[in-house]
Design an enzyme around this catalytic site. Structure first.
Site, PDB file in Angstrom:
ATOM      1  N   LYS A  56      47.892  25.071  54.238  1.00 17.52           N
ATOM      2  CA  LYS A  56      47.662  25.539  52.856  1.00 17.52           C
ATOM      3  C   LYS A  56      48.527  26.771  52.616  1.00 17.52           C
ATOM      4  CE  LYS A  56      43.499  26.027  50.027  1.00 17.52           C
ATOM      5  NZ  LYS A  56      42.090  26.416  50.125  1.00 17.52           N
TER       6      LYS A  56
HETATM    7  C1  E4P Z   1      39.838  25.642  47.711  1.00 18.85           C
HETATM    8  O1  E4P Z   1      40.850  25.188  48.129  1.00 18.85           O
HETATM    9  C2  E4P Z   1      39.773  26.955  47.046  1.00 18.85           C
HETATM   10  O2  E4P Z   1      40.164  27.950  47.914  1.00 18.85           O
HETATM   11  C3  E4P Z   1      38.396  27.177  46.506  1.00 18.85           C
HETATM   12  O3  E4P Z   1      37.993  26.014  45.813  1.00 18.85           O
HETATM   13  C4  E4P Z   1      38.280  28.414  45.636  1.00 18.85           C
HETATM   14  O4  E4P Z   1      37.012  28.420  45.021  1.00 18.85           O
HETATM   15  P1  E4P Z   1      36.405  29.744  44.321  1.00 18.85           P
HETATM   16  O5  E4P Z   1      37.277  30.087  43.152  1.00 18.85           O
HETATM   17  O6  E4P Z   1      35.023  29.333  43.910  1.00 18.85           O
HETATM   18  O7  E4P Z   1      36.430  30.809  45.366  1.00 18.85           O
END
Ligand code: E4P
Length: 217
Positions: free
Chosen positions: A83
């Site tokens: 990622k």
């Molecule tokens: C997933 O890949 C993201 O990091 C995550 O969905 C972020 O979610 P949040 O905005 O609720 O922290």
């Protein structure tokens, strides 16, 4: 539609995985902090548990360091998705790591143009953040629609991984638009099963059944 679970909590992943509800997992530095676990150890455990892609995020900001971290994370298991943040350096790292055949999830996407760049850089997944746009009074779902249109216009194979999902309505709207994947916290996935009329109907059935005095077993 594929469901990814947005957590690094092993027990929560295992519960949903046993039900066949887990097509993959996403993590980020905040979720690793919340788990209290070592990133390499917990990510390996998740990869062993789940058949699908498991996203593990780099924490470097420069392209060279991101590439080095990405290579190390990719060694954890075959189903690792590296990622990367949607920055210019993140796109450079995406291009290099995709040419090595690694799966990439480009994250922190807040515009259709960013998503276009990620597709051109060879991203396997693009992660538009719906909830964080909603937080600043911008409809996150418009972004999902725009990316869907652009990717379909040009046949990009990058999958739209709708992230920052906060509600069951987010999941439904993503499904209607045609996002390829949603990644949601375990509690949101479990809430998809709930409906007040289901509860009310079951309650009535149980009351009437008790009045029959019968048993099935
Ligand atoms: C997933 O890949 C993201 O990091 C995550 O969905 C972020 O979610 P949040 O905005 O609720 O922290």
């Amino acid at each position: 539609m594929k469901f990814f679970v947005d957590t690094a909590e092993i027990d929560a992943i295992a519960e949903l995985n046993d039900l066949g509800m887990v097509d993959g997992v996403t993590t980020n530095p905040s979720l690793i902090l919340k788990s209290g676990r070592d990133i390499l150890e917990v990510t390996k455990e998740i990869c062993d548990l789940v058949d699908g892609p498991v996203s593990a995020e780099v924490v470097a900001l420069g392209a060279d360091e991101m590439i080095a971290e990405g290579r190390k994370l990719a060694e954890i298991a075959e189903n690792i998705v590296v990622k990367l943040p949607l920055t210019w350096d993140g796109l450079k790292a995406c291009k290099v790591l995709s040419s090595e055949g690694k799966m990439l999830n480009v994250t922190l996407c807040f515009s259709a143009n960013q998503a276009l760049l990620a597709a051109k850089a060879g991203a396997t997944f693009i992660s538009p953040f719906i909830g964080r746009l909603d937080d600043i009074h911008i409809d996150g779902m418009d972004l999902i629609e725009e990316i869907r249109t652009i990717y379909d216009n040009y046949g990009y194979e990058t999958e739209i991984l709708a992230a920052s999902i906060r509600s069951v309505n987010h999941v439904k709207e993503c499904a209607l638009i045609g996002a390829d994947v949603v990644t949601a916290p375990p509690d949101v996935i479990k809430k998809l099963a709930g409906h007040p009329l289901t509860n009310a109907g079951l309650d009535q059935f149980m009351k009437d059944w008790a009045k029959t005095g019968q048993k099935i077993l």
